[in-house]
Write a protein that holds these residues in place. Sequence first.
Motif, PDB file in Angstrom:
ATOM      1  N   GLN A 267      43.685  38.387  29.857  1.00 51.77           N
ATOM      2  CA  GLN A 267      43.430  37.034  29.985  1.00 51.77           C
ATOM      3  C   GLN A 267      44.171  36.841  31.191  1.00 51.77           C
ATOM      4  N   GLU A 271      42.630  35.786  34.689  1.00 57.55           N
ATOM      5  CA  GLU A 271      42.898  34.166  35.427  1.00 57.55           C
ATOM      6  C   GLU A 271      43.289  34.642  36.958  1.00 57.55           C
ATOM      7  N   GLY A 272      43.861  35.774  36.633  1.00 55.49           N
ATOM      8  CA  GLY A 272      44.191  36.105  38.331  1.00 55.49           C
ATOM      9  C   GLY A 272      45.595  36.124  38.378  1.00 55.49           C
ATOM     10  N   ASN A 282      33.842  48.133  29.158  1.00 53.61           N
ATOM     11  CA  ASN A 282      32.849  47.403  29.985  1.00 53.61           C
ATOM     12  C   ASN A 282      33.626  45.884  30.215  1.00 53.61           C
ATOM     13  N   GLU A 289      31.806  38.122  34.741  1.00 50.73           N
ATOM     14  CA  GLU A 289      30.781  37.311  33.921  1.00 50.73           C
ATOM     15  C   GLU A 289      31.732  35.869  33.784  1.00 50.73           C
ATOM     16  N   SER A 290      32.518  36.109  33.573  1.00 54.70           N
ATOM     17  CA  SER A 290      33.904  34.685  32.939  1.00 54.70           C
ATOM     18  C   SER A 290      34.658  34.214  34.332  1.00 54.70           C
ATOM     19  N   ASN A 291      34.842  35.092  35.491  1.00 53.66           N
ATOM     20  CA  ASN A 291      35.024  35.090  36.623  1.00 53.66           C
ATOM     21  C   ASN A 291      34.815  35.502  38.000  1.00 53.66           C
ATOM     22  N   PRO A 292      33.378  35.279  38.088  1.00 51.62           N
ATOM     23  CA  PRO A 292      32.825  36.112  39.113  1.00 51.62           C
ATOM     24  C   PRO A 292      33.044  35.952  40.925  1.00 51.62           C
ATOM     25  N   SER A 293      33.741  35.459  41.232  1.00 55.46           N
ATOM     26  CA  SER A 293      34.958  35.881  42.295  1.00 55.46           C
ATOM     27  C   SER A 293      35.685  37.342  42.659  1.00 55.46           C
ATOM     28  N   VAL A 346      24.796  49.253  25.901  1.00 57.75           N
ATOM     29  CA  VAL A 346      26.118  48.648  26.424  1.00 57.75           C
ATOM     30  C   VAL A 346      26.750  50.002  27.046  1.00 57.75           C
TER      31      VAL A 346
ATOM     32  N   ASP B  69      33.980  30.578  39.005  1.00 52.65           N
ATOM     33  CA  ASP B  69      35.015  31.352  38.038  1.00 52.65           C
ATOM     34  C   ASP B  69      35.501  30.419  36.576  1.00 52.65           C
ATOM     35  N   TYR B  71      37.833  31.146  34.543  1.00 49.23           N
ATOM     36  CA  TYR B  71      39.365  31.036  34.130  1.00 49.23           C
ATOM     37  C   TYR B  71      40.304  30.965  35.595  1.00 49.23           C
ATOM     38  N   ARG B 269      30.617  30.243  28.655  1.00 50.72           N
ATOM     39  CA  ARG B 269      30.224  28.765  29.119  1.00 50.72           C
ATOM     40  C   ARG B 269      28.742  28.301  28.179  1.00 50.72           C
TER      41      ARG B 269
END
Lengths: 432, 304
Positions: A267, A271-272, A282, A289-293, A346, B69, B71, B269
Motif C-alpha cells: 500500500q 502511494e509512492g 501481477n 490500475e490504482s495509480n496510473p501515474s 491472469v 491516482d 492513493y 474505484r
Amino acid sequence: MSSRKIRAAGAALAFGVAVSGCALSGTGGGEGAAGDAAQEVASGEVTGEVSLQTWALKPTFTDYVQGVIDGFEEEYPGTEVTWLDQPGDGYSEKVLSQAAAGELPDVTNLPPDFALPLAREGQLMELTAVDDELEATYVAGGLEAYRYRGIEGTYGYPWYLTTDVNYWNTDMLEAGGLDADALPTDLDGLLEQARTMKEESGEYLMSRTPGLGDFAAMGVEILDEDGTEFTFNTPEAAALLDVYRDAYAEKLLPKDVLTDTYLGNSQLFTEGKVAWSTGGGNFIDGVIESNPSLDGKIVPSEAFGTPPMYVQGVSVSANTENPAAAVALARWVTNAANQEAFSQEVPGIFPSTLESQENPDFTESDGTPQGDAKVLAFTSLAGAEVLQPVEVTEAMATVVKQQIAAAVAGDVTSAEALDVAVEECNKLLADQ
Amino acid sequence: MGTTNAAPRTPATAPPPTRVTARTGARGFSTISPRETVVRYGLMVLVVFLTIGPFLWQLSTSLKGAAEDVYTRTPSFLPTSPTLEHYVTAFQAVPILDFAGNSVVVAALVVGGNVVGATLAGYALARLRFRGSRLVMAAILFTLLLPGEATLVAQYLTIRQLGLADTLLGVALPGMVGMINVLLMRTAFVAIPKELDEAAIVDGANAFQRFWRIGVPNVKGMIAVITIFAFIGAWDDFLWPLIVLTTPDRFTLTVGLQYLSGVFTNNPRIVAAGTMIAFIPIVAFFAVLQRYFFRGVDEGAIKG
C-alpha cells in the motif's frame, strides 16, 4: 474493524471444527473409508452430477470456468457440473459451515491453510489412495503444500501457483541517488541503499518488518517435523531481528511499520511513500490500475533468498456421493491445458503441472516491466518453497507479529521476543 | 446518534422554564464565552471529519477517473476528472437492483420483527408481572454476552434443519427479535410513570389497552431508534447472509457486491462505487426517520 473480523474468523473456525467433529463422529474418515473411496474411484464410472466450488472468480472469469466445465461435460458424457462461486470475503467461514452441515461441494477450491482443518476432521478425500499419478503430474512444491505434519496423505490437487518478486519505484530511486540498474540483491545491499536514500532524499526504501517467512527463507526451521512444536527461536532468527532493530533505530523504516496504522508495504508503495515492495507476478498491474501515474516507473527484480510459494488447489470432499466423477473433475480443472489457459487469462499466476514448466509462454518476456515481472516470477518458482507453515493460525501470526514488533522497537531483546513467541505459539498449537 | 439514545427521557423530569429545543438547550443554562465557542466548534469539526472522512474518501474514489491516482501521498478528496462511469460499470457487472431487492425483503422482515416483537417483549418485561420474568431478563442479558460469531455455525445448522437454508427468511429469522432491542424497549417503558398505568387500571383498561394507548404513544422515539438499528444491522450484515445463501439470485446487496472485487481484479474505484450504492439507502432511511428519532428526545410522558 479488521481485528474484530480476525477474531470472528478465529472463533468461527474453532467452533466450526468442533461442531463438524461431532457431526461426523459417526461416519469416520479414516483408512477404511479411504480404501473404499479408492475402489469407488477406480471402478466407478465418471457420470452423473458433481459440484464445483470456486472462490471469487465470478464474474471476471465466468467464461473461463464455464469453458472448463463445458469441456469436462463433453469429455465425460453424462456428467453434469453444478458450479458455485463464493464471494471473496468470509470464505473460510463459509467453507467451515458447509462442512459442518455436511454439504461441502464435491470439488472445492481450498488454499492449503483452509484445507488443513477440514483434512484434520476427515472431511477431505486422501488423494494418494485414489491417484498414482500425483508425482508425475504436479510440481513437488505444490503437492507438498497439501501434505500436513502429523496427518498421513495428500489432501488437494495443486492448482495455480504464485510467488513474490521485488518491485522498485525508479523515480524514487533516482531522487535518492540510487541506480535502478544496480538493485540490491540481499538484505545487506538493501540496508546500504536505504541508508543512501535516507541521506539523499530523506525517503524510505524499506517498509516492512520480518516475519516467519523471512526466517524460513534463511533456513530456520519454523515447526518441527511432527508439527507439534515451534522451533524458530534460533540465534540466526535473532540475528535477523537485530539487523531490523538497528535499521529501525537508524530510522531506515517508517515509524508506523510497528503500529496498527501500518497498511503494508504494498500500500505504501502504491502511494509512492516507499520505493520498494514485494508482490506477486501481477502486483504491478494492480498498482498501475490504482495509480496510473506509476506506469513505466516500476521495475521488478528477483526476491531475496528463497522465494515464497503460494499455492491454490482443489480438494475432493470425503463425503462425495460421486467419487469417480469428483476426482475426474478435480483432475480436469488442474490439468496442464486448463491451467495454462488460466495463466494466460491472469498474468502472474502459473500452472502447477510439470509439463507446463517448459512452456515458452512463461519464460519469454515481451519487454515491458509487466512481462519482465511475469517471467521473473515464473523462473523464481523453480526454487520457491512454502515458507510459512500452514499450521500457523491467525492467532499465532498475531503473537509473532507483536513479539517481533517489540524486538524491532528495542523493548526486549530479539532472543527474548522469539522465546516468548515460540512459547505462546506452542500453547496455541496444543490447544487445537 | 449515541447521545440521543441515552437522552430521550431527561427533559421530562426537568422541564426548562422557557421553551428550549434540545439543540439550543445549552444556552438556557449559561452563556458561553467566545473562546469556548471556538473550542467547541473546533472539536465538533474534528469529530465530524473523523466520522465522515472515510466516507468522503470512498465517495471521491468512486468518482475518480481511470487515469487518476487513487492513493496519493496526501489523500486528495477532489477528483480532477470526475466521472460516473464506475457506477455504470458496477450496475452492469452485477444485478445490483435484484440484490438490493433481496436486502429490502430481509430488512423489512427484521425491522417488522423487531418493532413488533421487541416492543411487546419490552412492555411485558417492564410492566407485566408474571412468573419467571426475572429469569427471562437474566436469559436475555446472558445471550447478549455471547459473541455472535461463536454461535454462527450452530445457528446455521438450526436454520438448515428448519428447512430455511438458502432462503431470505433464513437470513432474517435470527435477527428478528434482537435482545438489545428488547432491553431498550423495556427501559423506555420503565421510564413511563407508573401512575399513568395505575390510572388506566382504575379506568378499567386491560393489559393490551394500556400497552397500546399509554405505552406505545410514549415510546415512539425509542421505536424509531430500534427501527434504525434493526435496519442498519440487517442491511449491513455480511457474514450471516453469506453463510445461509447459496443461490446467487438470492444474495443480499452486501454479499452480491463482493462480485465487484474478485481475486485478480480489484479496481478500488468500482468497489467504492458499489459501497456508495449500498450506503445510499441507509442515508435515505435515516433522513426519513430522524424527525422521529429526535422528537423522541423531546417527548415527555406526562403531558396531559
